[in-house]
Design a protein around this motif. Structure first.
Motif, mmCIF file in Angstrom:
data_model
loop_
_atom_site.group_PDB
_atom_site.id
_atom_site.type_symbol
_atom_site.label_atom_id
_atom_site.label_comp_id
_atom_site.label_asym_id
_atom_site.label_seq_id
_atom_site.Cartn_x
_atom_site.Cartn_y
_atom_site.Cartn_z
ATOM 1 N N ILE A 237 -2.362 -21.681 4.526
ATOM 2 C CA ILE A 237 -3.459 -20.707 4.543
ATOM 3 C C ILE A 237 -3.013 -19.420 5.228
ATOM 4 N N ALA A 238 -2.279 -19.548 6.330
ATOM 5 C CA ALA A 238 -1.798 -18.370 7.055
ATOM 6 C C ALA A 238 -0.861 -17.542 6.184
ATOM 7 N N LEU A 239 0.054 -18.229 5.488
ATOM 8 C CA LEU A 239 0.986 -17.512 4.610
ATOM 9 C C LEU A 239 0.251 -16.850 3.449
ATOM 10 N N LEU A 240 -0.761 -17.540 2.926
ATOM 11 C CA LEU A 240 -1.555 -16.980 1.829
ATOM 12 C C LEU A 240 -2.295 -15.721 2.281
ATOM 13 N N LEU A 241 -2.821 -15.751 3.487
ATOM 14 C CA LEU A 241 -3.515 -14.581 4.020
ATOM 15 C C LEU A 241 -2.562 -13.398 4.174
ATOM 16 N N VAL A 242 -1.369 -13.671 4.714
ATOM 17 C CA VAL A 242 -0.379 -12.611 4.900
ATOM 18 C C VAL A 242 0.026 -12.024 3.550
ATOM 19 N N PHE A 243 0.268 -12.886 2.577
ATOM 20 C CA PHE A 243 0.655 -12.436 1.243
ATOM 21 C C PHE A 243 -0.465 -11.622 0.598
ATOM 22 N N VAL B 33 -2.831 -9.906 2.093
ATOM 23 C CA VAL B 33 -2.945 -8.609 2.760
ATOM 24 C C VAL B 33 -1.844 -7.661 2.281
ATOM 25 N N MET B 34 -0.614 -8.172 2.142
ATOM 26 C CA MET B 34 0.503 -7.340 1.684
ATOM 27 C C MET B 34 0.254 -6.800 0.286
ATOM 28 N N ILE B 35 -0.253 -7.657 -0.600
ATOM 29 C CA ILE B 35 -0.566 -7.220 -1.965
ATOM 30 C C ILE B 35 -1.729 -6.233 -1.952
ATOM 31 N N GLY B 36 -2.762 -6.576 -1.148
ATOM 32 C CA GLY B 36 -3.946 -5.728 -1.084
ATOM 33 C C GLY B 36 -3.662 -4.341 -0.550
ATOM 34 N N MET B 37 -2.705 -4.224 0.390
ATOM 35 C CA MET B 37 -2.364 -2.924 0.958
ATOM 36 C C MET B 37 -1.740 -1.997 -0.079
ATOM 37 N N LYS B 38 -1.135 -2.581 -1.098
ATOM 38 C CA LYS B 38 -0.517 -1.779 -2.159
ATOM 39 C C LYS B 38 -1.480 -1.509 -3.305
ATOM 40 N N ARG C 143 -7.060 -0.336 -6.696
ATOM 41 C CA ARG C 143 -8.289 -0.637 -7.429
ATOM 42 C C ARG C 143 -8.531 -2.134 -7.424
ATOM 43 N N GLY C 144 -9.762 -2.527 -7.731
ATOM 44 C CA GLY C 144 -10.075 -3.929 -7.905
ATOM 45 C C GLY C 144 -10.654 -4.581 -6.657
ATOM 46 N N PRO C 145 -11.116 -5.844 -6.796
ATOM 47 C CA PRO C 145 -11.761 -6.573 -5.690
ATOM 48 C C PRO C 145 -10.878 -6.730 -4.460
ATOM 49 N N LEU C 146 -9.583 -6.995 -4.669
ATOM 50 C CA LEU C 146 -8.684 -7.180 -3.529
ATOM 51 C C LEU C 146 -8.535 -5.895 -2.731
ATOM 52 N N ALA C 147 -8.377 -4.784 -3.422
ATOM 53 C CA ALA C 147 -8.280 -3.489 -2.744
ATOM 54 C C ALA C 147 -9.568 -3.183 -1.979
ATOM 55 N N ALA C 148 -10.703 -3.534 -2.581
ATOM 56 C CA ALA C 148 -11.996 -3.310 -1.921
ATOM 57 C C ALA C 148 -12.114 -4.151 -0.655
ATOM 58 N N ALA C 149 -11.673 -5.419 -0.724
ATOM 59 C CA ALA C 149 -11.724 -6.295 0.441
ATOM 60 C C ALA C 149 -10.860 -5.753 1.575
ATOM 61 N N ILE C 150 -9.694 -5.222 1.225
ATOM 62 C CA ILE C 150 -8.808 -4.633 2.233
ATOM 63 C C ILE C 150 -9.461 -3.408 2.863
ATOM 64 N N GLU C 151 -10.144 -2.616 2.047
ATOM 65 C CA GLU C 151 -10.819 -1.427 2.572
ATOM 66 C C GLU C 151 -11.880 -1.815 3.607
ATOM 67 N N VAL C 152 -12.650 -2.854 3.305
ATOM 68 C CA VAL C 152 -13.693 -3.319 4.226
ATOM 69 C C VAL C 152 -13.060 -3.793 5.529
#
Length: 308
Positions: free
Chosen positions: A254-260, A262-267, A270-279
């Motif tokens: 779970i920890a590795l999945l979260l880190v991965f 976040v790394m993808i989301g930071m790049k 657009r999309g739900p993942l980018a929105a979650a990172i923004e929040v």
């Protein structure tokens, strides 16, 4: 357009040592705006106090330099002051440009929630502070305050502290562009929260004297906003710790999945993942700002976001 509609309207602008041709553009139209040049970089609160002392009307209206008011804003605003119990009126800010990026989209969504909460606060008594885009105050209530505070919060809350009402007007409308870049929004959130919490510490003696309902509204909104990042961090930490106790590899996974993620989301832009990172970044930026204020830091001056 405002001046044509209200010929007696006194319009004052403070130039805080700008290095472009802002001051020259304002100075070229003395028939519309009275320019006050600062001696250097002293900050918005410093400039607003100078303009407030120069004001001659019974009602002072405050707005930011990057905000446009609707043509009928002043006329509609003044109607609310027919009620002598009203000490201050907050307008309604409408952002545009939400389609530019996920940063702008989340900023727009957040502000719609903020506007709704202010509407409900006004319906139940007092709004717990205005933002600088569009608000007003009876000149006689204008307070004394240090240059280090968030002037819009300090000045608007003076209406509440004086025993008057601070209300929100849905028909007094202003427009502003959203910040489109993630880094600029992070810095903006951090700066605002640092100044807001510093302002909270300065106003604390007066806050303690508020009515119980106002204390509840103030604490429920401000504290959840300021410490939302801490709640998020503790929640993630607790989830990983619980998974580790159930099964070590599950927790590590779970920890590795979260880190991965976040790394993808930071790049992502657009999309739900980018929105979650923004929040998440907005919550963390706000928390960082609060910690800075707790250590005695604040911001007096700053540079505007270029992506507006």
């Amino acid at each position: 357009m405002l001046k044509k509609r209200h010929p007696q309207l006194q319009v004052l602008a403070f130039d805080d040592g700008s290095k472009d041709n802002t001051a020259e553009l304002i100075a070229a139209r003395p028939d519309l705006v009275t320019l006050v040049r600062g001696a250097g970089r002293n900050g918005k609160a410093y400039g607003m106090k100078i303009l407030a002392r120069m004001s001659q009307g019974d009602i002072i209206v405050f707005t930011d330099a990057n905000v446009t008011l609707r043509e009928d804003a002043i006329a509609r605003l003044m109607q609310y002051y027919a009620d002598p119990t009203v000490g201050g009126v907050c307008g309604s800010l409408r952002y545009y440009g939400e389609g530019q990026s996920s940063t702008a989209e989340i900023g727009s969504l957040y502000w719609k929630l903020e506007e709704h909460l202010k509407k409900e606060e006004s319906r139940t008594g007092n709004v717990m502070g205005a933002d600088g885009s569009i608000f007003s105050l009876r000149r006689e209530l204008y307070p004394e305050f240090p240059d280090t505070v968030l002037d819009d919060l300090t000045v608007s809350m003076a209406a509440v502290f004086s025993g008057h009402r601070l209300i929100k007007a849905e028909d007094v409308i202003a427009f502003e562009a959203l910040v489109a870049k993630r880094g600029e929004e992070f810095a903006r959130k951090m700066r605002i929260s640092t100044r807001a919490f510093h302002t909270h510490l300065v106003m604390r003696p007066q806050l303690k004297k508020m009515a119980a309902a106002d204390k509840f509204k103030y604490a429920s909104r401000k504290m959840i906003r300021w410490f939302g990042g801490l709640f998020l961090i503790l929640g993630v930490f607790s989830a990983v710790l619980t998974a580790l106790k159930i099964y070590t590899m599950l927790g590590i996974g779970i920890a590795l999945l979260l880190v991965f993620t976040v790394m993808i989301g930071m790049k992502a832009t657009r999309g739900p993942l980018a929105a979650a990172i923004e929040v998440a970044m907005a919550l963390v930026a706000t928390l960082v700002g609060v910690f800075k204020a707790m250590r005695g830091q604040t911001f007096t001056i700053w540079n505007p976001a270029k992506s507006r």
